[in-house]
Write a protein that holds these residues in place. Structure first.
Motif, PDB file in Angstrom:
ATOM      1  N   MET A  52       0.816  -1.303  -0.079  1.00  0.00           N
ATOM      2  CA  MET A  52      -0.042  -0.022   0.039  1.00  0.00           C
ATOM      3  C   MET A  52       0.860   1.287   0.158  1.00  0.00           C
ATOM      4  O   MET A  52       2.107   1.199   0.413  1.00  0.00           O
ATOM      5  N   ILE A  53       0.587   2.375  -0.667  1.00  0.00           N
ATOM      6  CA  ILE A  53       1.147   3.660  -0.852  1.00  0.00           C
ATOM      7  C   ILE A  53       0.501   4.644  -0.175  1.00  0.00           C
ATOM      8  O   ILE A  53      -1.012   4.600  -0.716  1.00  0.00           O
ATOM      9  N   THR A  54       0.960   5.765   0.351  1.00  0.00           N
ATOM     10  CA  THR A  54       0.230   6.833   0.815  1.00  0.00           C
ATOM     11  C   THR A  54       1.011   7.708   0.055  1.00  0.00           C
ATOM     12  O   THR A  54       2.169   8.091   0.001  1.00  0.00           O
ATOM     13  N   THR A  55       0.094   8.781  -0.571  1.00  0.00           N
ATOM     14  CA  THR A  55       0.882   9.934  -1.116  1.00  0.00           C
ATOM     15  C   THR A  55       0.360  11.187  -0.427  1.00  0.00           C
ATOM     16  O   THR A  55      -0.980  11.451   0.060  1.00  0.00           O
ATOM     17  N   LEU A  56       1.307  12.417  -0.418  1.00  0.00           N
ATOM     18  CA  LEU A  56       0.907  13.610   0.187  1.00  0.00           C
ATOM     19  C   LEU A  56       1.249  14.575  -1.044  1.00  0.00           C
ATOM     20  O   LEU A  56       2.301  14.783  -1.386  1.00  0.00           O
ATOM     21  N   THR A  57       0.094  15.130  -1.316  1.00  0.00           N
ATOM     22  CA  THR A  57       0.274  16.468  -2.313  1.00  0.00           C
ATOM     23  C   THR A  57       0.386  17.441  -1.626  1.00  0.00           C
ATOM     24  O   THR A  57      -0.662  17.646  -0.617  1.00  0.00           O
ATOM     25  N   THR A  58       1.004  18.715  -1.898  1.00  0.00           N
ATOM     26  CA  THR A  58       1.008  20.100  -1.434  1.00  0.00           C
ATOM     27  C   THR A  58       0.775  21.282  -2.514  1.00  0.00           C
ATOM     28  O   THR A  58       1.858  20.927  -3.449  1.00  0.00           O
ATOM     29  N   PHE A  59       0.341  22.168  -2.181  1.00  0.00           N
ATOM     30  CA  PHE A  59       0.208  23.229  -3.292  1.00  0.00           C
ATOM     31  C   PHE A  59       0.343  24.581  -2.337  1.00  0.00           C
ATOM     32  O   PHE A  59      -0.481  24.970  -1.362  1.00  0.00           O
ATOM     33  N   ILE A  60       1.269  25.339  -2.553  1.00  0.00           N
ATOM     34  CA  ILE A  60       1.683  26.650  -1.997  1.00  0.00           C
ATOM     35  C   ILE A  60       0.863  27.752  -2.781  1.00  0.00           C
ATOM     36  O   ILE A  60       1.182  27.796  -3.734  1.00  0.00           O
ATOM     37  N   LEU A  61       0.143  28.427  -1.967  1.00  0.00           N
ATOM     38  CA  LEU A  61      -1.130  29.128  -2.763  1.00  0.00           C
ATOM     39  C   LEU A  61      -0.366  30.433  -2.770  1.00  0.00           C
ATOM     40  O   LEU A  61       0.194  30.977  -2.013  1.00  0.00           O
ATOM     41  N   GLY A  87      -3.495  17.164  -0.342  1.00  0.00           N
ATOM     42  CA  GLY A  87      -4.249  15.848   0.020  1.00  0.00           C
ATOM     43  C   GLY A  87      -3.568  14.640   0.380  1.00  0.00           C
ATOM     44  O   GLY A  87      -2.125  14.769   0.060  1.00  0.00           O
ATOM     45  N   VAL A  88      -4.100  13.871   1.196  1.00  0.00           N
ATOM     46  CA  VAL A  88      -3.462  12.592   1.589  1.00  0.00           C
ATOM     47  C   VAL A  88      -4.265  11.467   0.778  1.00  0.00           C
ATOM     48  O   VAL A  88      -5.604  11.568   0.860  1.00  0.00           O
ATOM     49  N   TYR A  89      -3.532  10.819   0.234  1.00  0.00           N
ATOM     50  CA  TYR A  89      -4.375   9.638  -0.892  1.00  0.00           C
ATOM     51  C   TYR A  89      -3.685   8.165  -0.396  1.00  0.00           C
ATOM     52  O   TYR A  89      -2.586   8.158  -0.164  1.00  0.00           O
ATOM     53  N   PHE A  90      -4.738   7.563  -0.260  1.00  0.00           N
ATOM     54  CA  PHE A  90      -4.265   6.192   0.096  1.00  0.00           C
ATOM     55  C   PHE A  90      -4.585   5.150  -1.039  1.00  0.00           C
ATOM     56  O   PHE A  90      -5.701   5.246  -1.496  1.00  0.00           O
ATOM     57  N   TRP A  91      -3.367   4.636  -1.510  1.00  0.00           N
ATOM     58  CA  TRP A  91      -3.359   3.805  -2.677  1.00  0.00           C
ATOM     59  C   TRP A  91      -3.158   2.357  -2.562  1.00  0.00           C
ATOM     60  O   TRP A  91      -2.364   1.866  -1.541  1.00  0.00           O
ATOM     61  N   ASN A  92      -3.658   1.516  -3.370  1.00  0.00           N
ATOM     62  CA  ASN A  92      -3.304   0.150  -3.466  1.00  0.00           C
ATOM     63  C   ASN A  92      -1.873  -0.119  -3.623  1.00  0.00           C
ATOM     64  O   ASN A  92      -1.348  -1.105  -3.307  1.00  0.00           O
ATOM     65  N   SER A  93      -1.352   0.650  -4.623  1.00  0.00           N
ATOM     66  CA  SER A  93      -0.171   0.298  -5.077  1.00  0.00           C
ATOM     67  C   SER A  93       0.657   1.874  -5.617  1.00  0.00           C
ATOM     68  O   SER A  93      -0.176   2.614  -5.920  1.00  0.00           O
ATOM     69  N   VAL A 140       4.276  16.197  -5.033  1.00  0.00           N
ATOM     70  CA  VAL A 140       3.835  14.974  -4.564  1.00  0.00           C
ATOM     71  C   VAL A 140       5.194  14.128  -4.024  1.00  0.00           C
ATOM     72  O   VAL A 140       6.153  13.988  -4.331  1.00  0.00           O
ATOM     73  N   ALA A 141       4.801  13.507  -2.627  1.00  0.00           N
ATOM     74  CA  ALA A 141       5.485  12.650  -2.125  1.00  0.00           C
ATOM     75  C   ALA A 141       4.966  11.335  -1.813  1.00  0.00           C
ATOM     76  O   ALA A 141       3.687  11.311  -1.558  1.00  0.00           O
ATOM     77  N   TYR A 142       5.882  10.158  -1.918  1.00  0.00           N
ATOM     78  CA  TYR A 142       5.431   8.961  -1.740  1.00  0.00           C
ATOM     79  C   TYR A 142       5.860   8.223  -0.500  1.00  0.00           C
ATOM     80  O   TYR A 142       6.990   8.361  -0.172  1.00  0.00           O
ATOM     81  N   PHE A 143       4.947   7.504   0.229  1.00  0.00           N
ATOM     82  CA  PHE A 143       5.334   6.845   1.386  1.00  0.00           C
ATOM     83  C   PHE A 143       4.765   5.402   1.245  1.00  0.00           C
ATOM     84  O   PHE A 143       3.725   5.258   0.910  1.00  0.00           O
ATOM     85  N   GLU A 144       5.669   4.495   1.951  1.00  0.00           N
ATOM     86  CA  GLU A 144       5.208   3.040   1.828  1.00  0.00           C
ATOM     87  C   GLU A 144       4.445   3.202   3.109  1.00  0.00           C
ATOM     88  O   GLU A 144       4.392   3.911   4.135  1.00  0.00           O
TER      89      GLU A 144
END
Length: 106
Positions: free
Chosen positions: A1-10, A52-58, A84-88
């Motif tokens: 499983m993978i979690t991604t963290l996306t950020t946007f500085i406005l 956003g924090v996204y929780f993915w299958n892969s 975009v940052a990827y985390f196991e």
């Protein structure tokens, strides 16, 4: 499983109400995305950072989301470039479903 963290500085801060309106306008885009289990929208206290924090299958399914077209969509919507940052995510505690998920069970 993978979690991604996306950020946007406005370029300028948004209020909670403005952010909610923007998020609700984009939320339908994420329904039914292959491999996306959950997305949580984020707003910093000062209103300058969203994401956003996204929780993915892969990872493969996550990478399929963050295309040049997605980056262009973010740029147009928020007037900034995303990161975009990827985390196991080897273990997830889900208190709603009352489960502990492990990628070893996959």
């Amino acid at each position: 499983m993978i979690t991604t963290l996306t950020t946007f500085i406005l370029p300028k801060p948004v209020t909670r109400e403005e952010a909610r309106s923007i998020f609700l306008s984009t939320a339908p885009k994420y329904r039914g995305v292959p491999g996306l289990l959950r997305k949580t929208y984020l707003l910093s206290e000062d209103g300058r950072t969203v994401g956003g924090v996204y929780f993915w299958n892969s990872r493969r399914e996550a990478e399929a989301m963050y295309t040049d077209a997605w980056r262009a969509f973010v740029r147009e919507k928020y007037d900034t470039d995303p990161t975009v940052a990827y985390f196991e995510s080897p273990v997830v505690v889900d208190n709603v479903a009352q489960q502990i998920l492990s990628d070893a069970a996959a």
